[in-house]
Design an enzyme around this catalytic site. Structure first.
Site, mmCIF file in Angstrom:
data_model
loop_
_atom_site.group_PDB
_atom_site.id
_atom_site.type_symbol
_atom_site.label_atom_id
_atom_site.label_comp_id
_atom_site.label_asym_id
_atom_site.label_seq_id
_atom_site.Cartn_x
_atom_site.Cartn_y
_atom_site.Cartn_z
ATOM 1 C CB SER A 8 -0.964 0.022 1.191
ATOM 2 O OG SER A 8 -0.267 0.177 2.408
ATOM 3 C CE LYS A 45 -3.064 2.229 4.053
ATOM 4 N NZ LYS A 45 -2.272 1.090 4.480
#
Length: 87
Positions: A8, A45
């Protein structure tokens, strides 16, 4: 150090199996790459805060990864300062 799992954040140079060096701190600035704890699970993230929510954005070539929008029940564990490639 934290071991990354998944893809990710591959566009930020963090690949599956890499270690990330994390500066422990409870807050972050917009655009920081953070380690956040959500329901006792850590995720790496890009951090963005708005007036109503926190958005944790993946930076991946894999378009299956979508932003996580949070209003509560999460904690910033720290800011990623470096990625150490796994060989």
């Amino acid at each position: 150090l934290l071991k990354a799992k998944g893809d990710s954040m591959d566009e930020k140079g963090i690949k599956d199996g890499d270690f990330v060096l994390v500066r422990q701190q409870p807050t972050a600035e917009n655009g920081d790459t953070v380690v956040a704890l959500i329901d006792n699970e850590a995720t790496i993230k890009e951090f963005y805060k708005t007036n109503r929510a926190v958005i944790l954005k993946p930076k991946s070539k894999n378009k299956a990864h979508q932003p996580i929008i949070l209003t509560s029940n999460f904690q910033i564990q720290g800011v990623v300062t470096a990625a150490i490639p796994h060989f």
